[in-house]
Design an enzyme around this catalytic site. Structure first.
Site, PDB file in Angstrom:
ATOM      1  CE  LYS A 178      -3.741  -2.006   2.822  1.00  0.00           C
ATOM      2  NZ  LYS A 178      -4.828  -1.665   1.860  1.00  0.00           N
ATOM      3  NE  ARG A 186     -11.000  -9.832  -2.572  1.00  0.00           N
ATOM      4  CZ  ARG A 186     -11.151  -9.096  -3.347  1.00  0.00           C
ATOM      5  NH1 ARG A 186     -11.617  -9.227  -4.769  1.00  0.00           N
ATOM      6  NH2 ARG A 186     -11.064  -7.777  -3.015  1.00  0.00           N
TER       7      ARG A 186
END
Length: 203
Positions: free
Chosen positions: A108, A182
Site C-alpha cells: 500500500k 477474501r
C-alpha cells in the site's frame, strides 16, 4: 432494557478498543488471547487453532496470507450453544482479523498505512457481538470464527500470480496480495459450514 443497553454498549466498546490497539501490541496470538479474556467470563467457549492445526485443515489461503510475516496465524473459534436453544438454525459470524495489512508484495502507499492496524475490525466486531450474545444469554446457537494474521511483504510472502489451495479444495490465483481479506475469509467460511452453520454473516 437497561441490562440489554449496558451489554450492547460494553460489547461495542470492546470492539472499538481492539480496533484502536497498535499492531505491535495486538499480534494474531495476542488477539486470540484477548478473545479468551473477553468471552470466557460470559460463558462463550473459545478454541484457538494454531498453525499446525490450521495446516492440518488445509487452510492454504490463510497460510498463504500469513507466510510473509514472522507472526504465525491463529484461527479463533467461538461457540455459544445454550441447552435451551433449538437445534436449528445455527448462525455463524465470520470476521476478518488482519492485525496489520501492509498489502503484502502489492504494498500500500505509505500515506494512511498506519490505519491498517484496524484491518481486524471485522473480527473485533464479531468478538464484541459474541460477548453481548453470551452476556444476554441469547437462546440461539451461534458460532463465530476470526482468522487472525498479518499481511506483510517478507521474503516468504505470497507473490502476485501465485496459486493457493483453500480448505475446500478451491484453487485461487492471487493477482494482488492486497486482496488478503477474501482469502482468509474463504477458509473461515468453509470451516463455519463444517461446524454446522446453516446461516452465515461475513464481516
Amino acid at each position: 432494557a437497561a441490562r440489554k443497553g449496558i451489554a450492547l454498549a460494553g460489547a461495542t466498546n470492546v470492539a472499538r478498543e481492539l480496533s484502536n490497539d497498535p499492531a505491535n501490541l495486538l499480534t494474531p496470538q495476542i488477539f486470540a488471547d484477548r478473545a479468551c479474556e473477553i468471552l470466557m467470563p460470559h460463558g462463550v467457549e473459545v478454541e484457538i487453532l494454531q498453525e499446525p492445526e490450521i495446516r492440518e485443515l488445509g487452510m492454504g489461503l490463510l497460510l498463504g496470507v500469513s507466510q510473509g510475516s514472522p507472526e504465525p496465524p491463529r484461527l479463533i473459534v467461538m461457540r455459544h450453544l445454550p441447552e435451551d436453544a433449538p437445534e436449528a438454525p445455527t448462525l455463524a459470524l465470520v470476521g476478518k482479523g488482519v492485525t496489520f495489512d501492509s498489502g503484502g508484495i502489492s504494498i500500500k502507499p505509505a500515506a494512511g498505512m498506519d490505519l491498517m492496524k484496524r484491518d481486524m475490525s471485522g473480527g473485533a466486531a464479531v468478538i464484541g457481538a459474541m460477548r453481548a450474545i453470551g452476556e444476554l444469554r441469547i437462546p440461539a446457537r451461534v458460532i463465530a470464527i476470526v482468522p487472525a494474521t498479518e499481511n506483510m511483504p517478507g521474503g516468504r510472502a505470497t507473490k502476485p500470480g501465485d496459486v493457493l489451495t483453500g480448505a475446500g479444495g478451491m484453487t485461487v490465483e492471487v493477482l494482488n496480495t492486497d486482496a488478503e481479506g477474501r482469502l482468509i475469509l474463504a477458509d473461515a467460511l468453509w470451516y463455519a459450514q463444517r461446524l454446522g452453520a446453516t446461516h452465515m454473516v461475513d464481516v
